[in-house]
Design a protein around this motif. Structure first.
Motif, PDB file in Angstrom:
ATOM      1  N   SER A 168       0.828  -1.209   0.000  1.00 48.08           N
ATOM      2  CA  SER A 168       0.000   0.000   0.000  1.00 48.08           C
ATOM      3  C   SER A 168       0.857   1.252   0.000  1.00 48.08           C
ATOM      4  N   ASP A 169       2.059   1.179   0.556  1.00 52.94           N
ATOM      5  CA  ASP A 169       2.998   2.297   0.471  1.00 52.94           C
ATOM      6  C   ASP A 169       3.442   2.523  -0.971  1.00 52.94           C
ATOM      7  N   LYS A 170       3.648   1.425  -1.693  1.00 46.57           N
ATOM      8  CA  LYS A 170       4.206   1.513  -3.043  1.00 46.57           C
ATOM      9  C   LYS A 170       3.151   1.821  -4.095  1.00 46.57           C
ATOM     10  N   PHE A 171       1.992   1.179  -4.004  1.00 41.34           N
ATOM     11  CA  PHE A 171       0.982   1.298  -5.059  1.00 41.34           C
ATOM     12  C   PHE A 171      -0.239   2.113  -4.645  1.00 41.34           C
ATOM     13  N   GLY A 172      -0.271   2.584  -3.405  1.00 35.08           N
ATOM     14  CA  GLY A 172      -1.418   3.355  -2.943  1.00 35.08           C
ATOM     15  C   GLY A 172      -2.329   2.522  -2.061  1.00 35.08           C
ATOM     16  N   ARG A 173      -3.006   3.200  -1.139  1.00 30.93           N
ATOM     17  CA  ARG A 173      -3.859   2.484  -0.172  1.00 30.93           C
ATOM     18  C   ARG A 173      -5.070   1.826  -0.842  1.00 30.93           C
ATOM     19  N   LYS A 174      -5.824   2.640  -1.584  1.00 33.00           N
ATOM     20  CA  LYS A 174      -7.093   2.134  -2.118  1.00 33.00           C
ATOM     21  C   LYS A 174      -6.933   0.943  -3.063  1.00 33.00           C
ATOM     22  N   PRO A 175      -5.980   0.961  -4.008  1.00 32.16           N
ATOM     23  CA  PRO A 175      -5.840  -0.212  -4.880  1.00 32.16           C
ATOM     24  C   PRO A 175      -5.559  -1.500  -4.115  1.00 32.16           C
TER      25      PRO A 175
END
Length: 455
Positions: free
Chosen positions: A72-79
């Motif tokens: 989630s740090d790398k690709f974003g929380r929501k995805p």
């Protein structure tokens, strides 16, 4: 908007994320009071496999909480949250279509692979201010606790009408509803909380596993959920043996849980207002031991089981509410996310271990042996917790600062820690952040801002 209350963004984030959390936890809790009963229609079923099916969710959750946080740090929380909910829904469908206990267990393991708790908490941190973050987390915590009570009501009712498959179809639908909430209701992060507030790092984890007080809490939550899962492998069958039909189990669970929530309040009052936190903490573990021991002679009495389980849940609710707050208070200011990641993984691993232990004991011994084993686990925990140290009540603040040189960062940290009410000061030049752990009663915010060169 006053800084003392949640703003509209924080309220929306707290309520929407709490609902997603609650839907997820229903998937874990709803099965606990019914699988041992309604799972008997599955092929290849045995008490051990019942325990494995209950606990498989916890194993994959424990293993994947921290990696999912990193993603989630790398690709974003929501995805990552949406991907986890899709995984959960797929696992639910596999378990709903299963005709053997093996495929139910596989579905449960796949459900757990959607381990989004760390990403959800990180997003909650991203969407809240430092001074309001504890309130947002409290809303999420209350909804998780409420989901347990709702699961104890819904689980037996749904299973009585639609069987085990009905529970899995319901959890799949709730996962899809959760996806809609995340995509259309949960706000998108407009800022990112400090790394120490959100996701675990491997470097921090290596330090935390050597922290004597945090390790006591990590082992404690593992053992707490181990006892819970162990009990529910044997308890539903014992209730039927005592004459309470499966579809009526909620008539025992709901009064027990409601009464336990009410009677927990005096423990909280004594612990907080009388400043007897350690004494009440140890007393609660002792209540766990006494209540599980009481189940042995009370096993053939519905009234006896109700009384023993009320005492158990008084202690359980107090400990479940207290330990995360203690982790937050004890954890170093820059390692809160890592500390909560380890704590959460320990919690889920306890659920898995309890399923395995409860299933093995239920297959080879009688229910009284299962209850005795749960009591023994409580005694071990009491021994581990005996030398725990309760820190002074504190909160953590973070400030944006620009310190280019490590020497200046050390000087600033020394200056800050000398201020009244500052328990710990950490200046992280790489993040342009300064973390302060403070005693609210003695801390002067204006003094700290002056030292930091802030207005």
């Amino acid at each position: 908007m006053s800084k003392q209350s949640l703003n509209s963004l924080e309220k929306r984030a707290a309520i929407s994320l709490a609902s997603v959390f609650a839907f997820r936890m229903l998937g874990l809790f709803m099965l606990m009071p019914v699988l041992a009963i309604y799972g008997q229609s599955l092929t290849d079923v045995s008490p051990l496999w019942i325990g494995l099916a209950i606990g498989a969710y916890g194993l994959t959750q424990a293993l994947l909480q921290i990696p999912m946080g990193w993603l989630s740090d790398k690709f974003g929380r929501k995805p990552i949250i949406v991907a986890g909910l899709i995984m959960f829904a797929v696992g639910s469908v596999i378990a709903a279509l299963a005709e053997s206990i093996y495929w139910v267990t596989a579905g449960r393991a796949l459900q757990g692979m959607g381990a989004i708790a760390s990403a959800l908490l990180a997003l909650a941190s991203d969407l809240s201010r430092d001074e309001q973050r504890p309130k947002v987390m409290a809303v999420i915590g209350m909804c998780i606790g409420l989901s347990f009570a709702v699961a104890m009501l819904l689980g037996p009712m749904v299973a009585a009408v639609f069987g085990i498959a009905g529970i899995f179809w319901l959890t799949a639908a709730l996962a899809i509803l959760g996806i809609g909430i995340v995509m259309f209701i949960v706000p998108s992060a407009v800022n990112r909380a400090p790394k120490g507030d959100t996701v675990a790092s491997m470097a921090d984890i290596r330090k935390l596993v050597r922290h004597p007080q945090l390790v006591r809490l990590d082992l404690g939550v593992l053992l707490l959920h181990l006892t819970l899962t162990t009990l529910f492998v044997a308890l539903p069958g014992q209730l039927i043996a005592d004459g309470l039909a499966a579809q009526d189990h909620w008539q025992l669970y709901i009064p027990v849980l409601l009464l336990a929530f009410v009677l927990m309040a005096p423990l909280m009052i004594v612990a907080i207002r009388k400043q007897k936190e350690k004494q009440v903490f140890l007393a609660s573990i002792a209540l766990l031991v006494l209540s599980t021991l009481a189940l042995i002679p009370a096993a053939n009495s519905l009234v006896g089981i109700a009384v023993a389980m009320t005492v158990y849940f008084i202690a359980f609710n107090f400990l479940e509410a207290t330990m995360p707050a203690l982790v937050s208070r004890i954890a170093p200011a820059t390692q809160k996310g890592s500390a909560m990641g380890v704590f959460s993984s320990s919690q889920f691993f306890g659920a898995f271990a309890g399923g395995v232990m409860g299933g093995y004991l239920a297959q080879h011994f009688n229910p009284q042996t299962v209850f005795a084993a749960a009591a023994a686990i409580g005694v071990i925990w009491l021994f581990i917790a005996w030398r725990m140290q309760i820190p002074v009540r504190s909160k953590t603040l973070s400030f944006v600062t620009e310190v280019d040189e490590p020497e200046k960062a050390d000087e600033l940290a020394d200056q800050l820690v000398a201020l009244p009410g500052v328990i710990e000061a950490t200046v992280v030049s790489e993040e342009n952040r300064t973390y302060l752990k403070v005693n609210d009663k003695e801390f002067d915010l204006n003094q700290a801002k002056q030292a930091l060169g802030l207005r």
